[in-house]
Write a protein that holds these residues in place. Structure first.
Motif, PDB file in Angstrom:
ATOM      1  N   PRO A  26       0.807  -1.229   0.000  1.00 57.24           N
ATOM      2  CA  PRO A  26       0.000   0.000   0.000  1.00 57.24           C
ATOM      3  C   PRO A  26       0.836   1.274   0.000  1.00 57.24           C
ATOM      4  O   PRO A  26       0.458   2.265  -0.621  1.00 57.24           O
ATOM      5  CB  PRO A  26      -0.801  -0.108   1.296  1.00 57.24           C
ATOM      6  CG  PRO A  26      -0.833  -1.549   1.622  1.00 57.24           C
ATOM      7  CD  PRO A  26       0.455  -2.119   1.113  1.00 57.24           C
TER       8      PRO A  26
ATOM      9  N   VAL B 296      18.079   6.726   7.022  1.00 57.25           N
ATOM     10  CA  VAL B 296      16.671   7.107   6.886  1.00 57.25           C
ATOM     11  C   VAL B 296      16.557   8.605   6.581  1.00 57.25           C
ATOM     12  O   VAL B 296      15.835   9.006   5.663  1.00 57.25           O
ATOM     13  CB  VAL B 296      15.884   6.742   8.165  1.00 57.25           C
ATOM     14  CG1 VAL B 296      14.535   7.410   8.187  1.00 57.25           C
ATOM     15  CG2 VAL B 296      15.731   5.234   8.276  1.00 57.25           C
ATOM     16  N   LEU B 297      17.277   9.428   7.337  1.00 60.26           N
ATOM     17  CA  LEU B 297      17.180  10.874   7.124  1.00 60.26           C
ATOM     18  C   LEU B 297      17.734  11.263   5.755  1.00 60.26           C
ATOM     19  O   LEU B 297      17.170  12.101   5.060  1.00 60.26           O
ATOM     20  CB  LEU B 297      17.896  11.635   8.248  1.00 60.26           C
ATOM     21  CG  LEU B 297      17.240  11.511   9.629  1.00 60.26           C
ATOM     22  CD1 LEU B 297      18.032  12.284  10.673  1.00 60.26           C
ATOM     23  CD2 LEU B 297      15.798  11.980   9.614  1.00 60.26           C
TER      24      LEU B 297
ATOM     25  N   LEU C 120      15.220  10.279   3.210  1.00 62.96           N
ATOM     26  CA  LEU C 120      14.066  11.179   3.299  1.00 62.96           C
ATOM     27  C   LEU C 120      14.343  12.470   2.560  1.00 62.96           C
ATOM     28  O   LEU C 120      13.469  13.027   1.902  1.00 62.96           O
ATOM     29  CB  LEU C 120      13.763  11.512   4.762  1.00 62.96           C
ATOM     30  CG  LEU C 120      12.765  10.630   5.466  1.00 62.96           C
ATOM     31  CD1 LEU C 120      12.667  11.047   6.913  1.00 62.96           C
ATOM     32  CD2 LEU C 120      11.405  10.722   4.799  1.00 62.96           C
TER      33      LEU C 120
ATOM     34  N   SER D 126       5.019  15.834   3.517  1.00 61.67           N
ATOM     35  CA  SER D 126       3.831  15.696   4.372  1.00 61.67           C
ATOM     36  C   SER D 126       2.885  14.662   3.780  1.00 61.67           C
ATOM     37  O   SER D 126       2.221  13.928   4.498  1.00 61.67           O
ATOM     38  CB  SER D 126       3.129  17.034   4.541  1.00 61.67           C
ATOM     39  OG  SER D 126       2.806  17.571   3.282  1.00 61.67           O
TER      40      SER D 126
ATOM     41  N   LEU E 118       4.599  11.253   4.617  1.00 63.79           N
ATOM     42  CA  LEU E 118       4.589  10.947   6.040  1.00 63.79           C
ATOM     43  C   LEU E 118       3.203  10.584   6.517  1.00 63.79           C
ATOM     44  O   LEU E 118       3.040   9.778   7.416  1.00 63.79           O
ATOM     45  CB  LEU E 118       5.086  12.146   6.851  1.00 63.79           C
ATOM     46  CG  LEU E 118       6.515  12.555   6.596  1.00 63.79           C
ATOM     47  CD1 LEU E 118       6.916  13.667   7.535  1.00 63.79           C
ATOM     48  CD2 LEU E 118       7.414  11.366   6.793  1.00 63.79           C
ATOM     49  N   GLY E 119       2.210  11.224   5.897  1.00 64.01           N
ATOM     50  CA  GLY E 119       0.849  10.946   6.316  1.00 64.01           C
ATOM     51  C   GLY E 119       0.499   9.493   6.117  1.00 64.01           C
ATOM     52  O   GLY E 119      -0.339   8.951   6.802  1.00 64.01           O
TER      53      GLY E 119
ATOM     54  N   ARG F 118      -2.855   6.798   6.742  1.00 66.59           N
ATOM     55  CA  ARG F 118      -3.722   7.101   7.872  1.00 66.59           C
ATOM     56  C   ARG F 118      -4.156   8.548   7.915  1.00 66.59           C
ATOM     57  O   ARG F 118      -4.535   9.051   8.953  1.00 66.59           O
ATOM     58  CB  ARG F 118      -3.026   6.689   9.165  1.00 66.59           C
ATOM     59  CG  ARG F 118      -2.891   5.181   9.245  1.00 66.59           C
ATOM     60  CD  ARG F 118      -2.433   4.731  10.597  1.00 66.59           C
ATOM     61  NE  ARG F 118      -2.655   3.281  10.710  1.00 66.59           N
ATOM     62  CZ  ARG F 118      -2.376   2.598  11.788  1.00 66.59           C
ATOM     63  NH1 ARG F 118      -1.903   3.186  12.840  1.00 66.59           N
ATOM     64  NH2 ARG F 118      -2.608   1.315  11.822  1.00 66.59           N
ATOM     65  N   THR F 119      -4.027   9.249   6.827  1.00 63.44           N
ATOM     66  CA  THR F 119      -4.587  10.605   6.814  1.00 63.44           C
ATOM     67  C   THR F 119      -5.458  10.758   5.592  1.00 63.44           C
ATOM     68  O   THR F 119      -5.284  10.073   4.609  1.00 63.44           O
ATOM     69  CB  THR F 119      -3.494  11.688   6.761  1.00 63.44           C
ATOM     70  OG1 THR F 119      -2.642  11.393   5.668  1.00 63.44           O
ATOM     71  CG2 THR F 119      -2.738  11.738   8.032  1.00 63.44           C
TER      72      THR F 119
ATOM     73  N   ILE G 228      -0.716  16.603  11.796  1.00 61.39           N
ATOM     74  CA  ILE G 228      -1.014  16.539  10.362  1.00 61.39           C
ATOM     75  C   ILE G 228      -2.509  16.711  10.096  1.00 61.39           C
ATOM     76  O   ILE G 228      -2.905  17.528   9.263  1.00 61.39           O
ATOM     77  CB  ILE G 228      -0.523  15.198   9.767  1.00 61.39           C
ATOM     78  CG1 ILE G 228       0.999  15.194   9.700  1.00 61.39           C
ATOM     79  CG2 ILE G 228      -1.094  14.993   8.370  1.00 61.39           C
ATOM     80  CD1 ILE G 228       1.589  13.906   9.181  1.00 61.39           C
TER      81      ILE G 228
ATOM     82  N   PHE H 236      -6.679   8.319  15.132  1.00 62.75           N
ATOM     83  CA  PHE H 236      -5.389   7.770  14.699  1.00 62.75           C
ATOM     84  C   PHE H 236      -4.464   7.571  15.892  1.00 62.75           C
ATOM     85  O   PHE H 236      -3.761   6.564  15.977  1.00 62.75           O
ATOM     86  CB  PHE H 236      -4.706   8.707  13.699  1.00 62.75           C
ATOM     87  CG  PHE H 236      -5.432   8.847  12.400  1.00 62.75           C
ATOM     88  CD1 PHE H 236      -6.227   7.814  11.925  1.00 62.75           C
ATOM     89  CD2 PHE H 236      -5.323   9.995  11.645  1.00 62.75           C
ATOM     90  CE1 PHE H 236      -6.902   7.930  10.713  1.00 62.75           C
ATOM     91  CE2 PHE H 236      -5.989  10.127  10.434  1.00 62.75           C
ATOM     92  CZ  PHE H 236      -6.782   9.100   9.971  1.00 62.75           C
TER      93      PHE H 236
END
Lengths: 281, 264
Positions: free
Chosen positions: A158, A259-260, A263, A273, A276-277, A280-281, B146, B192
């Motif tokens: 996903p 990782v950084l 990124l 953003s 990162l979301g 789940r956003t 967020i 969440f």
């Protein structure tokens, strides 16, 4: 209005979370960085061990290999899903998105446990195959690298789908039309026009999956059955059992640095953003 | 069959592959046998009875609920305040700080676990409710940042000015003007945050020992080659709560979408 150095009162609203993150993350992370150079004794011995110790090299190689295979498989399979989603009616797309969302929301622990139930030595699949007389000995699907890969790809698909889908939805259909009108076959149009246009999404999806895979703990620990040792599990053993903070800290610094760094590369391909979301956003 | 048609079938099979295996705990939890198996010879609720009658499972269930609700409340409060603060600032420094505050989301859980462990040992917070609640709250707060930030992006700044011009204090404006308009974002964030804590295992493995033993923690111990089907029943309960939270989120989103047909 005179310009003074007075603090904007809005900072007071930010302060509680900022303090929480500073105390719980920034402080200890600096401490871990410090430890990697000072425990058990000052110097770069912990980092030098990366070159000297075959066991650490094997650990890094296993982690890298598993993460790379996971990334390739997740992106290829994710591309197929995204392509189908980009080319169906809105109602169908929403139905498909619901599946993606549900899969995001299912606890990683439950998923991993499900694979044990399905693919374990006495799992449903092995028992079924034996009862049907197709095999006489159970097949080792889990507690090895195959199991880790199944579990990780299942979890990561996903995360690959969303950036790729976003890239596909941004494509101007007239470009494809133009390609067809100029005499390209559908296959040529796909390989030479469509695929290159979705490249930023593919790269973003691949980076996202790779970053998440690097630090993955639960699935490799359970489905690897102790045989597929990856960095995250190794760190937990060093911290909780052998108490070798220096080595653990060095590996953590290495992991966080990667990782950084990745990124930062990712931020050049997509809005962070959005990445990162996650789902789940 | 055209390649596109073929791909459509492959994509649907993959989508089923994404969801179906994860739900295998549901039939397994209903088995009549005493090992992991499908309920071919009728169904039984014995493993649910076992879980509900077990003081250990029930204690874990309760602990997860308490830790989830408390840490979600904390994350929602500090996350919402920070989101409003950053929105009011709208400055370059504010954006730098926003990046910093989102950091917990990108740090691998194993490293967060290590950091908290390092901090909590000298403070005596290992194996304590307070420790786990703080840890889960700080992990979940960026999610709130967020979702609330997204809600605020659609909020008309002139409403805030109007409220201030009409004599409302800053706190009144926050409570009576801003908060009601960003409620969907706050609710999403809270849901969440709850699920993030409810599911969390990696940090919990580091921070809990005997006293604090959440549902995922007990499941982790129960996952073995010859697992008791009771663990499957516990997994279904865990999923059921997640699913209920998902429904609450969906309803909140749908309600929010109605007046302005806008969703996050």
């Amino acid at each position: 209005m005179t310009r003074t150095q007075r603090l904007n009162p809005a900072w007071f609203l930010v302060a509680p979370l900022l303090a929480l993150v500073a105390v719980m993350f920034a402080g200890p992370l600096v401490n871990i960085l410090w430890l990697s150079f000072t425990d058990p004794e000052p110097g770069i011995a912990n980092y030098a061990a990366l070159i000297e110790k075959a066991s650490l090299q094997k650990l890094l190689w296993t982690t890298l290999r598993v993460c790379l295979i996971t990334t390739v498989l997740s992106v290829v399979l994710g591309y197929s899903i995204a392509y189908a989603m980009a080319n169906v009616a809105e109602s169908s797309r929403q139905r498909m998105m619901l599946f993606i969302l549900i899969s995001f929301w299912i606890s990683v622990l439950v998923r991993t446990f499900s694979w044990i139930m399905l693919l374990g030595r006495n799992g449903l699949l092995n028992n079924g195959l034996i009862e049907l007389g197709l095999i006489s000995e159970p097949i080792a699907f889990v507690r090895n690298e195959l199991g880790v890969l199944i579990g990780m790809v299942h979890y990561m698909i996903p995360y690959a789908v969303l950036p790729i889908l976003a890239a596909m939805q941004g494509i101007d259909g007239r470009v494809l039309q133009a390609s067809r009108n100029l005499g390209a076959s559908p296959a040529q149009t796909f390989w030479r026009v469509y695929l290159p246009l979705t490249k930023p999404g593919v790269i973003a999806g691949a980076l996202l999956v790779f970053i998440l895979s690097l630090g993955f703990y639960v699935t490799p620990a359970i489905l690897g059955g102790g045989k597929v040792l990856m960095v995250a599990e190794y760190i937990s053993v060093q911290v909780l059992i052998t108490l070798k903070w220096g080595t653990a800290a060095m590996l953590a610094v290495l992991m966080l640095g990667s990782v950084l760094g990745l990124l930062y590369v990712l931020s050049r391909f997509m809005k962070l953003s959005a990445a990162l979301g996650g789902g789940r956003t | 069959m055209t390649p596109a048609r073929l791909n459509h079938i492959i994509a649907w099979s993959l989508l089923v592959f994404l969801v179906a295996p994860a739900l295998i705990a549901i039939p397994v939890s209903l088995t009549t046998e005493n090992y992991l198996s499908l309920p071919w010879d009728g169904i039984s609720l014995q493993y649910y009875r076992e879980v509900f009658n077990s003081p250990e499972w029930m204690s874990s269930f309760l602990q997860s609920t308490v830790i989830g609700l408390t840490s979600a409340a904390l994350a929602t409060v500090v996350g919402t305040l920070a989101a409003v603060g950053l929105w009011r600032l709208s400055s370059r420094w504010g954006e730098v700080v926003r990046g910093l505050l989102l950091l917990p989301l990108v740090i691998p859980p194993i490293i967060a676990a290590m950091a908290f462990y390092r901090l909590f040992v000298p403070l005596g917070l290992i194996d304590s409710y307070l420790g786990l609640i703080l840890a889960h709250a700080v992990l979940a707060a960026p999610l709130v940042l967020i979702t609330v930030g997204a809600s605020l992006a659609g909020f008309d700044r002139r409403l805030e000015q109007a409220s201030r011009n009409l004599g409302a204090s800053s706190a009144q404006t926050l409570w009576r003007v801003i908060l009601p308009s960003i409620r969907p974002g706050v609710i999403s964030g809270a849901v969440f945050a709850f699920i993030a804590s409810w599911d969390e295992i990696v940090v919990t493995l580091f921070l809990s020992k005997f006293t604090v033993y959440t549902l995922p923690r007990r499941m982790w111990n129960g996952i073995r080659e010859n697992t008791d089907p009771a663990v499957a029943a516990a997994a279904v309960i865990l999923l059921g709560v997640t699913f209920a939270a998902f429904l609450i989120w969906g309803i909140a989103q749908r309600r929010a979408a109605k007046p302005q047909s806008k969703s996050t």
